[in-house]
Design a protein around this motif. Sequence first.
Motif, PDB file in Angstrom:
ATOM      1  N   GLY A 286     -30.538 -33.618   0.603  1.00 24.09           N
ATOM      2  CA  GLY A 286     -31.429 -34.158  -0.411  1.00 24.09           C
ATOM      3  C   GLY A 286     -32.035 -33.100  -1.304  1.00 24.09           C
ATOM      4  N   ASP A 287     -31.817 -31.811  -0.973  1.00 21.91           N
ATOM      5  CA  ASP A 287     -32.295 -30.715  -1.827  1.00 21.91           C
ATOM      6  C   ASP A 287     -31.314 -30.487  -2.966  1.00 21.91           C
ATOM      7  OD1 ASP A 287     -34.225 -30.522   0.035  1.00 21.91           O
ATOM      8  OD2 ASP A 287     -33.883 -28.424   0.545  1.00 21.91           O
ATOM      9  N   SER A 288     -31.784 -29.781  -3.969  1.00 23.65           N
ATOM     10  CA  SER A 288     -30.882 -29.360  -5.051  1.00 23.65           C
ATOM     11  C   SER A 288     -30.818 -27.839  -5.100  1.00 23.65           C
ATOM     12  CB  SER A 288     -31.368 -29.914  -6.395  1.00 23.65           C
ATOM     13  OG  SER A 288     -32.701 -29.512  -6.630  1.00 23.65           O
ATOM     14  N   SER A 289     -31.184 -27.195  -3.998  1.00 22.82           N
ATOM     15  CA  SER A 289     -31.202 -25.728  -3.974  1.00 22.82           C
ATOM     16  C   SER A 289     -30.590 -25.213  -2.671  1.00 22.82           C
ATOM     17  CB  SER A 289     -32.628 -25.206  -4.122  1.00 22.82           C
ATOM     18  OG  SER A 289     -33.431 -25.653  -3.058  1.00 22.82           O
ATOM     19  N   ILE A 290     -30.149 -23.959  -2.714  1.00 21.23           N
ATOM     20  CA  ILE A 290     -29.627 -23.250  -1.546  1.00 21.23           C
ATOM     21  C   ILE A 290     -30.373 -21.926  -1.445  1.00 21.23           C
ATOM     22  CG2 ILE A 290     -27.594 -22.214  -0.457  1.00 21.23           C
ATOM     23  CD1 ILE A 290     -25.882 -24.102  -2.201  1.00 21.23           C
ATOM     24  N   ARG A 291     -31.098 -21.729  -0.369  1.00 21.57           N
ATOM     25  CA  ARG A 291     -31.789 -20.456  -0.145  1.00 21.57           C
ATOM     26  C   ARG A 291     -30.910 -19.564   0.723  1.00 21.57           C
ATOM     27  NH1 ARG A 291     -35.743 -24.354   0.592  1.00 21.57           N
ATOM     28  NH2 ARG A 291     -37.593 -24.213  -0.723  1.00 21.57           N
TER      29      ARG A 291
END
Length: 483
Positions: A286-291
Amino acid sequence: MSRSIVRQSKFRHVFGQTVKAEQAYDDIRVSKVTWDSSFCAINPKFLAVIVESSGGGSFLVLPISKTGRVDKNYPMVIGHSGPVLDIDWCPHDDNVLASGSEDCTAMVWQIPDHTLTRPISDPIVVLEGHSKRVGIVTWHPTARNILLTAGSDNLIIIWNVGTGEPLISMDDHPDLIYSISWNRNGSLFCTTCKDRRLRVCDPRKREVVAERLAPHDGIRPMRAIFTRDGNIFTTGFTRMSQRELGLWDPTNFEEPIALLELDTSNGVLLPYYDADANMVYLCGKGDSSIRYFEITEEPPYVHYLNTFSSKEPQRGMGFMPKRGVDVSKCEIARLFKLLDKKCEPITMTVPRKSDLFQDDLYPDTAGPEPSMEPEDWLEGRNEDPILVSMRDGYVPPKSRELKVARKNVLDSRPATRRSMSTLETSSLPVGRCIRARCARSSTPQLLERLLEEIQNLKATVLSQEKRICDLENKLSQYTNGTD
C-alpha cells in the motif's frame, strides 16, 4: 573548530529509477487475496505473478524479456483448486517453481524455456501434508531439492522434492506463522508468529534454539530475515502503531543491536535483503515508496540511505537475485513493483563514470549450483553457497529437468497422502499411477484406457516372472552339472 564527518560508503548515492513504459509488463490482473505475500517471484529467466482467477488458483509466468502488454489469453500455470498464496523460484534451477495455496497443498512446477502455448496443469509433484492453507513456501539456500512449507495449521514441513516425501515436521508454533527465513548456509531458520514471538529453529534437531517475546511491542504482523553475519533483521510495529525496524543478535536476545522507528502506517513492511552489499530494501504494502538501508558493524549499525518514491501504491514486490542484474550499468538491485494491472521494474544503480567492471560493487555471489545433496544436509552437514563471479555478467545454464522418483517402489506403507504427475509415475506401483491420473480426470475414455493399460502391465509382469523362473531353472541345472 569542529566539522561533521560524513560516513564513507559506496552505496550512499544509490538511486532508483523506473524503467521506460515499454519495458514494463502491462495488463496483469494481480491477485486480490488478503494475504501478506509479495505475490511475485523473480529469477534471471522468468517473472512469476499470482493473478486473479475464478474457479481455482493460478499464476502467470513470463520470460523476463517478454515486456509490454500481456495477451489476455496468455497461458497460465493452473492446478491449484484454491487461490495461490505464495510462490518461490528454486535457487538451484531457474526453471523450477514452488507454489502454496488455500487448497492445503504445495506444488512444484517445471517451467519450459520456450514461450508457453497452452496452460501448464501438471506439476512435477504435489506435496500434501497440511490440513489448512499453505501460506509460505521457501527453498533451502544450499541443499538440492529441499523445500520448506508452512500452513495455517501452524505446522512447518520440510520436504525432499526429489522423492516427494516429508523429511521433517515441526509443530512448535501455537499460532499463525507470518514469515520464515533461512540463514546463509541453511542450518537454521527464523520465524515470526502471531503469538508475537521471534524464534530461531534448528530443523534437524526439531527444536527452537532461541526465542524473543515481542521484539516489537505492536500486535500487527512482523517480518524477520537472517543477515549474512548471522544477525536477524526485523520489521514490525510499536504499541502506538508506528512502523519499526530492528537488528538482533540471536545469541543474545535481551537487547537489540539497533531499533529504529520509521513512520505511522498500516502496511506491513516486507524486507528484501542483498547479502553481497549487506543492504535491505523495505517495501510496504500500500506504500508508494521503497526505503533502503545499509547494515554495518559500526553504530548505529543500520544506516538509512535513501527513499525511492513513485505515484502509485504497490500491491506486491519481487526481488531479482544478484546474478540477474546488469553489471555494465552498475545496477546493484532490481525490484519488480506490482500495481493493480501492471508490473514495473525498478533499477537501483550506483553512479560511476567508468565503464569498467566494478569489483567493489560485485563480489562473487551465490550461483545456481547446490552445495550438497539432501542426504548430506539431513545428516548434519553445513555448506555455504557456491559462489560465481559477476565479471562477465551472468549466463543462465540450460534447462535441467527435475526428476522425482521414490526411493523404494515396493514400499507400500501408509505414509502421508501425496499425488504425483504422470512425469514420475513410471517409478510408482500401478495402483498409485491410476490414482494419480484419475485425480486429474474422471472421463470414461480415460478410465477405459487406464484399465487396458493395467491389463497390459499385468501381462508383462506375468511373462517376466515366467522368464525369471526359466532362467533360474537353467542356472540350477548348470550349477548341478558343474558339481
